[in-house]
Design an enzyme around this catalytic site. Sequence first.
Site, short mmCIF file in Angstrom:
data_model
loop_
_atom_site.label_atom_id
_atom_site.label_comp_id
_atom_site.label_asym_id
_atom_site.label_seq_id
_atom_site.Cartn_x
_atom_site.Cartn_y
_atom_site.Cartn_z
N TYR A 149 -31.53 2.75 -12.41
CA TYR A 149 -32.26 2.56 -13.66
C TYR A 149 -31.41 1.73 -14.62
O TYR A 149 -30.21 1.58 -14.41
CB TYR A 149 -32.71 3.88 -14.30
CG TYR A 149 -31.71 5.01 -14.22
CD1 TYR A 149 -30.69 5.13 -15.15
CD2 TYR A 149 -31.81 5.98 -13.23
CE1 TYR A 149 -29.79 6.17 -15.09
CE2 TYR A 149 -30.90 7.03 -13.15
CZ TYR A 149 -29.90 7.12 -14.09
OH TYR A 149 -29.00 8.14 -14.01
N HIS A 199 -26.19 1.53 -12.16
CA HIS A 199 -26.74 0.32 -12.77
C HIS A 199 -26.24 -0.92 -12.04
O HIS A 199 -25.19 -0.89 -11.41
CB HIS A 199 -26.30 0.22 -14.24
CG HIS A 199 -26.48 1.49 -14.99
ND1 HIS A 199 -27.69 2.10 -15.11
CD2 HIS A 199 -25.59 2.27 -15.64
CE1 HIS A 199 -27.55 3.20 -15.81
NE2 HIS A 199 -26.29 3.33 -16.14
#
Length: 227
Positions: A149, A199
Site C-alpha cells: 500500500y 512500500h
Amino acid sequence: MTKLFEVVPNTDPYQSKNETQCRRCAIVGNSGNLKYSSYGAKIDSHDFVMRMNRATTSGFEKDVGNKSTHYFMYPESAHHLPPGVHFVLIPFKPLDMEWIVSALTTGNIKFTYVRVVSKIHLDQDKVMILNPAFLKYIHDNWTNHHGKYPSTGMIAILFALHICEEVSVFGFGADRKGSWHHYWENNKHAGAFQKTGVHDAKFEMEIIRKLVEEGKITFYNETNVKY
Ligand code: C5P
C-alpha cells in the site's frame, strides 16, 4: 461508523474552497536528507505544515522547523499531540477505526499486531479520518499497486494536492549517500522506510519526480546540505 462520528467530527473542514485564499502547504517526510539542511524556517513559513508518524521536531528545529498543523499517523505510529494540531488517521485496516474510538474513550484496545497507545491525548475536535476510498484511489490510480500500500508520505502529498494551492515537499528520498534512514537516527544504514518491503520507495519517488516536472509540487532536496 455511527460510534466513530459520535467521538470525532463528521464534517470535512476543507470541502468548500475559498477562491481568494492561497493555502501554502509544506509536507515534511522523515528522510535523513533533512539533517543539516537548514530548511526549518522555510518549512515553518507555510500555512500548513504536515508531518507524519514518529517525526519529532525537538532538537531538530533548525532543519525541520517546529510548526505542525497536521500529523498523519496510524495506530501503530500514533503519539500524543499538542492542542490545535490535526491528527489525520490513516485507516489501513478496519480495526484502526475501532482503535480511534477506543483511544479517545475507554482505552480498551491496547494491541493490534503490536502494542499501541491505548489512550491518546490530543484535540478531539481536530481528528480527521482519511476516507478508505481515498486510499484505494491512490493505490489504484497513483501507486498502481506497487508495494502493498502507499506510504504515509505519498498519502500526505496527495491529500495536500487536494486541499492546498501550493505544495512544497521536504524530507523525501535517500540522502546523497544513498541512505534511507530517518533524520533523527544516527544509524545511516537503518534504511527504515525503504526496507519495510511494504512500500515501493523507488516507484513513489518516480511519481514525485513527475509531479515536480509538471509543476504541481516544489521539491526540496539536499542542495543546502554540507557534510
Ligand atoms: O518512515 P516513515 O513512514 O515514518 O516516514 C514518513 C514518510 O516519509 C514515508 O512514508 C516516506 O514517504 C517518507 N520518507 C522518505 N525517505 C526516507 C524516510 C521517509 O521518502 N528516507
